[in-house]
Design a protein around this motif. Structure first.
Motif, PDB file in Angstrom:
ATOM      1  N   ALA A 166       0.827  -1.206   0.000  1.00 50.36           N
ATOM      2  CA  ALA A 166       0.000   0.000   0.000  1.00 50.36           C
ATOM      3  C   ALA A 166       0.864   1.260   0.000  1.00 50.36           C
ATOM      4  O   ALA A 166       0.551   2.243  -0.689  1.00 50.36           O
ATOM      5  N   LEU A 167       1.934   1.248   0.768  1.00 53.52           N
ATOM      6  CA  LEU A 167       2.850   2.396   0.780  1.00 53.52           C
ATOM      7  C   LEU A 167       3.466   2.630  -0.598  1.00 53.52           C
ATOM      8  O   LEU A 167       3.572   3.769  -1.063  1.00 53.52           O
ATOM      9  N   LEU A 168       3.871   1.551  -1.243  1.00 52.74           N
ATOM     10  CA  LEU A 168       4.468   1.671  -2.579  1.00 52.74           C
ATOM     11  C   LEU A 168       3.450   2.197  -3.590  1.00 52.74           C
ATOM     12  O   LEU A 168       3.774   3.044  -4.429  1.00 52.74           O
ATOM     13  N   MET A 169       2.229   1.715  -3.498  1.00 54.09           N
ATOM     14  CA  MET A 169       1.181   2.184  -4.400  1.00 54.09           C
ATOM     15  C   MET A 169       0.894   3.666  -4.190  1.00 54.09           C
ATOM     16  O   MET A 169       0.674   4.416  -5.152  1.00 54.09           O
ATOM     17  N   ALA A 170       0.882   4.097  -2.928  1.00 58.66           N
ATOM     18  CA  ALA A 170       0.645   5.511  -2.639  1.00 58.66           C
ATOM     19  C   ALA A 170       1.778   6.377  -3.183  1.00 58.66           C
ATOM     20  O   ALA A 170       1.543   7.417  -3.821  1.00 58.66           O
ATOM     21  N   PHE A 171       3.018   5.955  -2.963  1.00 57.19           N
ATOM     22  CA  PHE A 171       4.176   6.720  -3.445  1.00 57.19           C
ATOM     23  C   PHE A 171       4.178   6.824  -4.967  1.00 57.19           C
ATOM     24  O   PHE A 171       4.613   7.841  -5.533  1.00 57.19           O
ATOM     25  N   SER A 172       3.693   5.789  -5.641  1.00 60.96           N
ATOM     26  CA  SER A 172       3.717   5.792  -7.107  1.00 60.96           C
ATOM     27  C   SER A 172       2.912   6.949  -7.692  1.00 60.96           C
ATOM     28  O   SER A 172       3.187   7.410  -8.796  1.00 60.96           O
ATOM     29  N   ARG A 173       1.936   7.460  -6.947  1.00 57.72           N
ATOM     30  CA  ARG A 173       1.126   8.568  -7.453  1.00 57.72           C
ATOM     31  C   ARG A 173       1.918   9.865  -7.513  1.00 57.72           C
ATOM     32  O   ARG A 173       1.662  10.730  -8.355  1.00 57.72           O
ATOM     33  N   VAL A 174       2.879  10.006  -6.600  1.00 54.05           N
ATOM     34  CA  VAL A 174       3.799  11.145  -6.675  1.00 54.05           C
ATOM     35  C   VAL A 174       4.842  10.888  -7.750  1.00 54.05           C
ATOM     36  O   VAL A 174       5.211  11.779  -8.523  1.00 54.05           O
ATOM     37  N   PHE A 175       5.309   9.658  -7.820  1.00 50.76           N
ATOM     38  CA  PHE A 175       6.354   9.275  -8.780  1.00 50.76           C
ATOM     39  C   PHE A 175       5.924   9.553 -10.216  1.00 50.76           C
ATOM     40  O   PHE A 175       6.717  10.045 -11.030  1.00 50.76           O
ATOM     41  N   VAL A 176       4.670   9.257 -10.543  1.00 58.09           N
ATOM     42  CA  VAL A 176       4.198   9.482 -11.920  1.00 58.09           C
ATOM     43  C   VAL A 176       3.737  10.920 -12.135  1.00 58.09           C
ATOM     44  O   VAL A 176       3.376  11.298 -13.251  1.00 58.09           O
ATOM     45  N   GLY A 177       3.727  11.740 -11.060  1.00 53.47           N
ATOM     46  CA  GLY A 177       3.530  13.176 -11.209  1.00 53.47           C
ATOM     47  C   GLY A 177       2.115  13.685 -11.130  1.00 53.47           C
ATOM     48  O   GLY A 177       1.852  14.829 -11.524  1.00 53.47           O
ATOM     49  N   VAL A 178       1.168  12.889 -10.582  1.00 46.53           N
ATOM     50  CA  VAL A 178      -0.222  13.344 -10.556  1.00 46.53           C
ATOM     51  C   VAL A 178      -0.694  13.756  -9.160  1.00 46.53           C
ATOM     52  O   VAL A 178      -1.843  14.186  -9.001  1.00 46.53           O
ATOM     53  N   HIS A 179       0.174  13.629  -8.150  1.00 43.87           N
ATOM     54  CA  HIS A 179      -0.201  14.028  -6.790  1.00 43.87           C
ATOM     55  C   HIS A 179       0.998  14.630  -6.073  1.00 43.87           C
ATOM     56  O   HIS A 179       2.148  14.271  -6.338  1.00 43.87           O
TER      57      HIS A 179
END
Length: 254
Positions: free
Chosen positions: A140-153
């Protein structure tokens, strides 16, 4: 309209610039990773239901409540977004280097729905199936971080969504399980309920674990009701005799 904190905008720039410099296959994994993770959580909901078949009503209630708890957390997140109205960083931050396509205007940023759903799914699973915590919480932490990583949050979007999911889902799951437990027990009295929920737990099965350290029915009992550990049970005492409440009298040996 809410403005993103400067520290979060700065951290967003650093993460998105780093992400932009990673190989293209990393971009692909990050983009599809959130949806793939949600599918894994859905599979774990099904596994949790199967695992709870035959367990007591509260355990099955928690397993059944997990997806509903996630939906409840998502609704809180979605309603919050419509009131807070924070613009997406891929539009608000000058020179944003987003990997994923920026969502349409009006699709607000705070809190992150994806982070809320990921955290809620993990928390609901842990409440019902504690042994899965080392698997689902890091995911879940990795999934949440991915939203910043791809630039949409922004980072604070996913942090708020994660906290929301971790708090709301367990509360809803526990409340729903209290309501569901009697219903589960009632449904197990009919054939369809047994097929879906498994049979009622059988108390007093020899060798089965009994809460509170009680001695299971049919276990050898020694002095003062204590288990006769290490003693051989008289072969003349058969199961029908014990179940009928009659213990054959042992004849003295010549």
């Amino acid at each position: 309209m809410m403005q993103a904190p400067e520290f979060s905008a700065d951290l967003y720039r650093e993460i998105s610039e780093f992400a932009h410099g990673t190989p293209s296959w990393v971009h692909t994994v990050a983009e599809i990773g959130t949806d793939a993770g949600l599918l894994l959580f859905a599979a774990l909901f099904v596994a949790g239901w199967w695992r709870a078949r035959g367990a007591d009503g509260r355990v099955m209630g928690l397993a059944l409540a997990a997806p509903f708890a996630v939906v409840a957390a998502y609704l809180v997140s979605e309603v919050s977004k419509t009131f807070i109205e924070e613009e997406r960083p891929c539009r608000a931050v000058a020179g944003a280097m987003n990997i994923a396509e920026c969502p349409a205007p009006g699709d607000w940023s705070f809190p992150s729905n994806h982070a809320t759903i990921a955290a809620a799914s993990a928390a609901a699973i842990v409440v019902a199936w504690r042994a899965m915590a080392p698997v689902v919480l890091p995911l879940a932490l990795l999934m949440a971080f991915s939203r910043v990583f791809v630039g949409v949050h922004y980072p604070h979007d996913v942090a708020a969504g994660f906290v929301l999911g971790c708090v709301a889902a367990p509360v809803v799951a526990v409340v729903l399980a209290r309501v569901a437990a009697p219903l589960v027990d009632a449904l197990r009295g009919v054939a369809v309920g047994v097929a879906l929920l498994g049979p009622r737990p059988v108390a007093g099965v020899p060798g089965a674990a009994v809460p509170g350290g009680a001695v299971p029915t049919g276990a050898p009992v020694g002095v003062a009701g204590e288990p006769a550990a290490g003693r051989q049970v008289d072969a003349a005492v058969t199961m029908p005799d014990v179940m009928g409440g009659v213990v054959p009298r042992r004849e003295p040996r010549p």
